[in-house]
Design an enzyme around this catalytic site. Structure first.
Site: not given
Ligand code: ATR
Length: 260
Positions: A60, A64, A95, A115, A118, A140, A226
């Site tokens: 993670t 990655k 993922d 977002g 990753g 952002r 999640g």
């Protein structure tokens, strides 16, 4: 005794540790699952040892991508340029499958993704695999959104929108995916209930029960979290490691994570 583990930095509260160890016990698999914290400066020295001596690994943040040079990577991991699962020297990306298989509600367009880290990379790839041709993306830091757009430019059209316009783009969307960490500490987006009324699906990849998820429930909007994402990528890991038992894993997940 088989050995599995999650390579990470810094140490985080991981669902993997809790759920996989409970699963091994319930399924009578003689194995352990460890949280393995490696300092980024030590990664190159240490990683090969883990790849050789462990029966399966998860990778993670922030490793990655850097791990790729130590293994053979399979097609989809290559296309995402990120590996989160290793078995017998091969690198996989589970993922995107976690996101893909967790989508039990209709994916109504227009789709807005918030977002560009990753996690967003695997989500965009999963949406592409679902046959989605176009999404709206806001972040952002705009440059990161532009980078993601460029990375997938041959697969899917990404329309980058300014983060300041969040309210109006949410109002114009049917599916909202939050792939930022907003909500992890009960923070809220600058959105009112009225801004969400048009949505048919909210997918919030944060593990905790966030204010966004609470509002979705209140407004009776289909909502995924999640934990669903985690569950389906975990299933794919277990399949790759050849230790998957559907019934036992479902039961362990329900008990340990959902508290059912
Ligand atoms: P992950 O692998 O979970 O995607 P990441 O790569 O660190 O983690 O990405 C985190 C995402 O959450 C980024 O899109 C980040 O926005 P920036 O690119 O601007 O950093 C977003 N994020 C985190 N905290 C945020 C906040 N307070 N407000 C808005 N976006 C935030």
């Amino acid at each position: 005794m088989k050995k599995f583990g999650l390579i990470e930095y810094p140490k985080k509260e991981s669902l993997s540790y809790k759920v996989f160890n409970s699963y091994f016990k319930a399924a009578n698999i003689k194995a352990t699952y460890e949280d393995i914290v490696i300092e980024p400066s030590e990664f190159d020295n240490k990683i090969q040892n883990y790849i050789q001596n462990y029966d399966g690994l998860n990778i993670t943040v922030p490793f990655k991508e850097v791990v790729i040079k130590y293994i053979d990577i399979i097609e989809d991991a290559k296309e995402i340029n990120a590996v989160n699962c290793i078995y017998k020297n091969k690198g996989y990306n589970t993922d995107w499958k976690g996101f893909y298989y967790s989508l039990k509600f209709p994916l109504v367009e227009p789709i807005l993704l918030i977002g560009a880290g990753g996690a967003s990379k695997s989500i965009v790839y999963a949406l592409y695999k679902k046959g989605v041709k176009e999404i709206y993306l806001t972040n952002r830091t705009k440059e990161k959104a532009e980078k993601l757009k460029k990375f997938f430019s041959d697969k899917i059209e990404i329309k980058v929108e300014p983060f300041e316009n969040l309210k109006s783009i949410v109002r114009g969307s049917k599916t909202l995916i939050n792939a930022t960490s907003i909500g992890m500490f009960q923070e809220s987006f600058y959105l009112d209930e009225n801004d969400l009324l048009n949505l048919s699906l909210i997918y919030d990849i944060v593990y905790n029960h966030t204010p966004l998820q609470k509002t979705a429930q209140k407004l009776k909007i289909n909502c995924l979290d999640g934990k669903s994402f985690w569950f389906y990528q975990a299933v794919e890991n277990l399949k790759i490691w050849d230790i998957y038992n559907e019934e036992i894993f479902n039961n362990v997940f329900k008990k340990v994570v959902r508290g059912e």
